[in-house]
Write a protein that holds these residues in place. Sequence first.
Motif, short mmCIF file in Angstrom:
data_model
loop_
_atom_site.label_atom_id
_atom_site.label_comp_id
_atom_site.label_asym_id
_atom_site.label_seq_id
_atom_site.Cartn_x
_atom_site.Cartn_y
_atom_site.Cartn_z
N GLU A 61 0.83 -1.34 0.09
CA GLU A 61 0.11 -0.19 -0.05
C GLU A 61 0.96 1.04 0.02
O GLU A 61 2.02 1.08 0.68
N THR A 62 0.44 2.39 -0.51
CA THR A 62 1.17 3.63 -0.86
C THR A 62 0.30 4.69 -1.19
O THR A 62 -0.68 4.30 -1.58
N ARG A 63 0.71 5.84 -1.10
CA ARG A 63 -0.20 7.06 -1.33
C ARG A 63 0.94 7.74 -1.98
O ARG A 63 1.97 8.23 -1.53
N LYS A 69 -3.10 0.49 -3.60
CA LYS A 69 -2.99 -0.91 -3.06
C LYS A 69 -2.68 -2.05 -4.08
O LYS A 69 -3.69 -2.05 -4.92
N LEU A 70 -1.69 -2.80 -3.99
CA LEU A 70 -1.88 -3.91 -4.89
C LEU A 70 -1.58 -5.12 -4.00
O LEU A 70 -0.83 -5.23 -3.03
N ALA A 100 -3.55 -10.91 -9.02
CA ALA A 100 -3.62 -9.55 -8.40
C ALA A 100 -4.61 -8.59 -8.60
O ALA A 100 -5.22 -8.83 -9.67
N THR A 101 -5.00 -7.90 -7.59
CA THR A 101 -5.86 -6.81 -7.77
C THR A 101 -5.06 -5.42 -7.16
O THR A 101 -4.55 -5.30 -6.35
N ILE A 102 -5.23 -4.56 -8.35
CA ILE A 102 -4.90 -3.13 -8.04
C ILE A 102 -6.13 -2.19 -7.63
O ILE A 102 -6.98 -2.30 -8.15
N TRP A 103 -5.95 -1.61 -6.38
CA TRP A 103 -6.97 -0.95 -5.63
C TRP A 103 -6.69 0.50 -5.91
O TRP A 103 -5.53 0.77 -5.50
N LEU A 104 -7.54 1.43 -6.15
CA LEU A 104 -7.16 2.80 -6.28
C LEU A 104 -8.38 3.22 -5.18
O LEU A 104 -9.73 3.21 -5.64
N PHE A 133 7.78 15.45 -11.25
CA PHE A 133 7.88 15.60 -9.89
C PHE A 133 6.91 14.84 -9.12
O PHE A 133 6.10 15.72 -8.39
N GLY A 134 6.52 13.60 -8.80
CA GLY A 134 5.40 13.30 -8.25
C GLY A 134 6.16 12.78 -6.45
O GLY A 134 7.41 12.95 -6.27
N ALA A 135 5.25 12.62 -5.59
CA ALA A 135 5.64 12.61 -4.27
C ALA A 135 4.83 11.25 -3.92
O ALA A 135 3.86 10.87 -4.31
N VAL A 136 5.75 10.96 -2.75
CA VAL A 136 5.23 9.29 -2.17
C VAL A 136 5.15 9.87 -0.73
O VAL A 136 5.84 10.47 0.05
N ASP A 137 3.88 9.62 -0.27
CA ASP A 137 3.69 9.91 1.19
C ASP A 137 4.19 8.87 2.21
O ASP A 137 4.63 8.95 3.27
N TYR A 138 3.79 7.51 1.69
CA TYR A 138 4.14 6.34 2.69
C TYR A 138 4.05 5.19 1.88
O TYR A 138 3.58 5.23 0.58
N VAL A 139 4.94 4.01 2.20
CA VAL A 139 4.71 2.73 1.58
C VAL A 139 4.73 1.60 2.71
O VAL A 139 5.68 1.77 3.63
N LYS A 140 3.96 0.87 2.52
CA LYS A 140 3.96 -0.49 3.58
C LYS A 140 3.75 -1.73 2.69
O LYS A 140 2.91 -1.63 1.78
N LEU A 141 4.68 -2.64 3.20
CA LEU A 141 4.48 -3.97 2.43
C LEU A 141 4.14 -4.98 3.71
O LEU A 141 4.94 -4.92 4.79
N TYR A 142 3.28 -5.86 3.19
CA TYR A 142 2.81 -7.06 4.02
C TYR A 142 3.24 -8.29 3.54
O TYR A 142 3.02 -8.49 2.08
N ASN A 143 3.34 -9.47 4.41
CA ASN A 143 3.50 -10.64 3.79
C ASN A 143 2.26 -11.30 3.70
O ASN A 143 1.28 -10.67 3.79
N ALA A 144 2.29 -12.50 3.03
CA ALA A 144 0.93 -13.36 3.16
C ALA A 144 0.26 -13.44 4.22
O ALA A 144 -1.19 -13.75 4.12
#
Length: 191
Positions: A54-56, A125-126, A133-137, A164-175
Amino acid sequence: YYQQEAFHVQHADQLIKEGQMYIYPKSLNLNGAYMIQYRNIQDFEADGDNFTLETRLKNDEATGGSVCNYNALEIRGDNKDIRFHIVTPGCTRWGSVEFGEVKYDGQFQDLSGLSLDLSKWHTIKLAVKNKKATIWLNDKPAYRMTYTEPVGQIKGIIYSIRAFGAVDYVKLYNAKGETVYSEDFEGQPTE
C-alpha cells in the motif's frame, strides 16, 4: 541509489521533507521532460506471489509535473517483476501493466481503470494472492490480472515518476498480513 536499506539519494535533504519523498523542482536545474526513480533494493521477507503493498502518492502538474504525468510502481522479484502505471485521465496510452510473464500496453489494451487525477493524493494498494493480483485505487478495485510464472521473493520496490511526483508512505505486508516494511518518511523505516 540506496543506503541503509531505505529510500535515499546523495542529498537526502532535497528528497525527504514534511513527511514525503519528493524532489523539489527548484533544488535541481532540469528543463524539459524527465523521469525520477526512487529505488529500495533489499531482501524483503515477502513472497512476490502472495503479498500486499500500500502506498499514497500524487504527481501534480502545478508543482513541477507535466500534462501526462504518471507514476509507475514496480515490485522486483528474484524471478519476474510486477509493474504498473497510474496515469492522468486521457493519457492511458502511456500506461502499461506487467505481472510475471503477462504484459499489456495502453496503446493496445484498455487500461483506463488505472487513471486518476494525479494532482491530488491517492491511496494505491496492490494485493497478490496465488498469482492473482488486484490493484485498488482509493479502496476500489480498479484492475485484476492473473499470471502463471512465479515472481519469487521480493527484492525491490521502485517508483518511476514522470516529472515531480511525491510519495507519502509505503507499506509492505507478507501473505500472513504481517508488516515486513513500512516507511512514512518521518523517521527511520521499520522492518
